[in-house]
Design a protein around this motif. Structure first.
Motif: not given
Length: 878
Positions: A252, A256-257, A259-261, A333-334, A337-339, A342
């Protein structure tokens, strides 16, 4: 009391039964001494006879009787002897003082008491020995807990627990064992809490940092414990829970973080306040403007390197491989799905930079997920990157189809703008459709900034047109400059004069201005009038003995001839919605974008690509047409119940088919795309013809329902029945005029006259069928029926363009002349009918139809018989 025997069973009656039966049946008056004497004598006699039979039986076999008698006496003697011996043996065994059994039992009881005392002594000794050992283990465990030596304490807990499980049977329910078990639970829980506390002090994960301490100092411990010993000593359930929480927090906050910010990670080694060494993975936000697009993958690499160096070696053997492997699926998966997914661009120009990031993701999978984490996975990232061309094209296809769907739905929410398309009918002219749009701007705003389906992939106007899609656009612009823009409404109101319910006057030819050619055709009717022959038609009803007065009218010599407007003119205009133009423009954009992708060479180096780049996007052009065919009839279902909208949709499909044919001609792409476009063209043309025919069939059904209310046009001599029939005929005329009014500004001239002629034809055929089926038509009804038929004569005005010329109704309504003659024949005499038959004017009627009509109109006379014979001989040959 015995049970009575059933009647069907055989009975064996003895003397006593007979005597008792007699007593049962005798009355009180007949019971006397003589009756008793007779019964006694009967019984005595029976006894005597029985004794006699026994004596006779013995005498008959005396030897056998004597032998059996001696045997019985011998058995009795032996039985008496045996009974004496048994009595003596019983006394020997069971005597209370000297008997064998009492003496043996007394000896056994003494032996059992001695054995029980020996066993009790052994069990007591074993129990005390086991309790002593358990007490020693408990004291040792307590000492280990007091000194903080937790790993050996865990081993001692397990050993003491095994000893308590294997206690001797007499101790299982002993209170001392229960007390030891209670103390063991307390100490075990204390050790587990101390180990969990040591874990939480050794491994600390929060959103800002990950801290791993190789050694940890627990309370009352003389020396720090290694992290590996803590992880090995902690219980499996508690360790699994801690590792699950650790995996969740790492994924988390650090995978994943990232990829999010924008995030930056640092690795450092320092000492805490107590002087213990600790390794720290720090995380802090970075500036979005300066962040590298590949930094999420770098953060993943940094995190895994830190864990591989500081955490993975300390894991116990049971989790040394399973815990790292459990991170692999989530990381893959991260990344996807996150890089990658998208970040998949929607513009061709952004693909090279994205492919660099995709290759970095593949390298990360090879080095870390497969190598470090030892995950024998299916290499999901590499499989996805190998098919990135397919994913890009599928995304673009999805965007194109979603844009088309919104375009179709938006077109239903408001009135659709329209334009006139020109349909070429000349045999030597090229098969293409010219456009005359209602306005030069795009009614749907497709050319606006940010509204184009593929703004990034469109080339500038001055660039070379490699597809040739714009070859006809220059001609379109020239035609727009040469002609003034004309806005056409769907409903021109009463400009045609069809909304009048009164019949068209006989002076129809005087209103020439009303019937100006709406399609603007240059050739006049007189220039291309087809060859005709003349036949006589009655102008009035002559007397029976006078010669019929006639006039001449035209009949086409070829039953398949049509109005010259459909064969001699160069073009015909028909109304099309601008939605169709937007659809074809979307198809062109998809084909152009697919060709640009194919020629760019971005994916040409992929060895594992299973499809040719650009094919899926180019195929989406055909899917746009399929989506239009599937969605528009559903969302526009409320509109498509109106005659005009049905024909407009047919025109849209027809125009799209023509435009797709143009695209196929200029197509330079893959053969599969051309084949699909040709298939779409064929399907669109079939759909156009089907909806065109469906629009006609709906009107046919409506007219059939109206005419059904006339109930076969029988009994018209009754005024009420005549009024009903007249109302039905008037409704038919209004319905046909209404449909023609809706179709004329929409359909091309040829289709318009064909459609109107089809609905007029079905009405005439239905009326002809009903009237010819009437078996008897009196004179009054014949006049009434003739008047009803003449109401439909007003429909001839629908097939007149120049009132100085005759109409061309016969070209589109094959039954028109037949129907016209029927109205004349209903009021004609026998001589008129014979004259018309001999002149060949009634060739449209079958012989059987004329025979039925003559029999229905005229009485049975020699003249009718002669006329019928002549008719049954067949039509005259000319």
């Amino acid at each position: 009391m015995s049970f009575p025997l059933p009647d069907h069973l055989p009975r064996q009656l003895d003397v006593s039964s007979n005597v008792l039966s007699k007593f049962d049946s005798i009355t009180l008056q007949s019971l006397n001494s003589s009756f008793a004497s007779s019964c006694k004598a009967e019984l005595d006699e029976s006894i005597r006879l029985t004794k006699t039979q026994i004596h006779d039986r013995i005498c008959a076999d005396s030897s056998s009787f004597q032998r059996q008698l001696s045997s019985a006496k011998s058995l009795k003697e032996r039985l008496n002897a045996l009974s004496g011996h048994v009595q003596t043996l019983s006394v020997t065994l069971s005597d209370s003082k000297s008997g064998l059994v009492p003496v043996l039992l007394e000896a056994l009881e003494a032996h059992q008491s001695l054995a029980q005392e020996s066993l009790d002594a052994d069990v007591l000794s074993d129990s005390l020995s086991h309790l002593s050992e358990c007490r020693a283990q408990l004291d040792a465990l307590q000492k280990l807990v007091d000194t903080g030596d937790l790993p050996p304490a865990v081993v001692a807990c397990h050993a003491l627990n095994s000893s308590l499980i294997s206690v001797p049977g007499p101790l299982k329910d002993a209170s001392v064992v229960s007390e030891i078990q209670a103390r063991l639970r307390v100490l075990s829980n204390c050790v587990e809490e101390l180990l969990s506390d040591a874990y939480t002090k050794s491994i600390i994960v929060n959103p800002s940092q990950v801290v791993i301490k190789p050694f940890v100092l627990v309370p009352r411990s003389l020396k720090p414990l290694p992290l590996s010993s803590v992880l090995s000593s902690i219980s499996s359930a508690s360790l699994a829970l801690h590792l699950s929480t650790l995996r969740r927090d790492i994924l988390t906050h650090y995978i994943e973080c990232s990829f999010d910010q924008p995030t930056s990670l640092t690795v450092s080694t320092m000492k805490d306040t107590s002087g213990a060494l600790m390794h720290v993975l720090g995380r802090f936000p970075s500036s979005p403007n300066t962040s590298d697009t590949g930094s999420p993958l770098a953060n993943v690499s940094t995190t895994l390197d830190f864990l591989h160096k500081q955490l993975f070696p300390t894991l116990p053997s049971t989790h040394k491989h399973s815990f790292p492997r459990s991170l692999s699926k989530s990381i893959s998966t991260a990344v996807l799905a996150r890089l990658l997914i998208p970040g998949l661009p929607s513009q061709l120009e952004a693909l090279p930079a994205f492919l660099q990031i995709a290759h970095k993701a593949v390298d990360l999978e090879d080095k870390y997920i497969i190598g470090m984490l030892d995950a024998s996975s299916e290499r999901e990232i590499k499989a996805w990157v190998n098919n990135v061309c397919t994913h890009y094209e599928r995304q673009r296809r999805s965007h194109i189809l979603d844009f088309t769907r919104k375009l179709i739905v938006q077109s239903i929410s408001s009135s659709e703008p329209t334009f006139y398309a020109q349909l070429s009918l000349s045999q030597d002219a090229p098969d293409k459709v010219g456009l005359v749009p209602t306005d030069e701007g795009d009614a749907w705003g497709l050319d606006g900034d940010g509204q184009s389906l593929n703004a990034g992939s469109r080339s500038a106007p001055e660039e070379e047109n490699v597809w040739g899609f714009d070859d006809d656009l220059e001609e379109e612009k020239e035609s727009q400059q040469a002609k003034p823009v004309e806005i056409v409404e769907e409903d021109p109101g009463d400009a045609w004069g069809w909304n009048d319910e009164e019949p068209v006057p006989e002076e129809l030819g005087q209103g020439e201005d009303t019937w100006d050619d709406p399609w603007g055709e240059e050739p006049s009717l007189s220039e291309v009038t087809p060859a005709v022959r003349t036949v006589p038609v009655l102008s009035q009803r002559p007397s029976a003995d006078s010669a019929p007065a006639t006039q001449r009218v035209s009949r086409p010599t070829d039953s398949t001839s049509r109005h010259p407007a459909t064969s001699g003119s160069i073009t015909e205009s028909y109304l099309v919605s601008t939605l169709a133009k937007s659809i074809i423009r979307t198809v062109e954009d998809a084909l152009r974008e697919g060709q640009e992708l194919s020629s760019s060479g971005i994916f040409s180096t992929s060895p594992t690509s299973t499809t040719t780049p650009g094919v899926l996007i180019m195929q989406s052009g055909a899917l746009v047409l399929d989506l239009y065919r599937a969605v528009y009839p559903i969302v526009a279902a409320a509109r498509l119940v109106r005659p005009g909208d049905v024909m407009k949709f047919s025109n849209n499909c027809c125009w799209l088919a023509e435009e797709v044919g143009r695209l196929v001609t200029h197509e330079r792409g893959m053969l599969v795309v051309k084949d699909k476009l040709e298939e779409c063209k064929s399907v669109l043309q079939v759909l156009a013809d089907s909806w065109y025919q469906d629009g006609i069939d709906r009107q046919r059904t409506t007219l059939g329902d109206i005419l059904a209310s006339a109930k076969g046009f029988t009994d018209t001599s009754d005024q009420d029945r005549y009024d009903d029939c007249e109302m039905a005929i008037s409704r038919v005329v209004r319905e046909i005029r209404s449909a023609a009014n809706a179709w004329k500004p929409i359909l091309s001239k040829g289709k318009y006259y064909t459609a109107v002629g089809a609905i007029v034809e079905v009405s005439l055929q239905r009326i002809l069928e009903n009237i010819l089926a009437i078996p008897d038509i009196p004179e009054v009804e014949s006049h009434k029926l003739s008047e009803l038929c003449r109401i439909l004569a007003a429909l001839e005005g629908l097939f007149v363009e120049d009132f100085s010329e005759s109409s061309f109704v016969v070209s589109y309504v094959p039954s028109w002349l037949k129907f016209s003659y029927l109205s004349e024949l209903l009021e004609a005499s026998m001589a008129d009918l014979t004259y018309l038959f001999e002149e060949g004017a009634l060739v449209d009627f079958g012989v059987d139809e004329l025979v039925k009509l003559v029999r229905a109109l005229f009485a049975d006379t020699p003249l009718r018989t002669k006329t019928l014979d002549k008719i049954m001989g067949g039509h005259p040959v000319r």
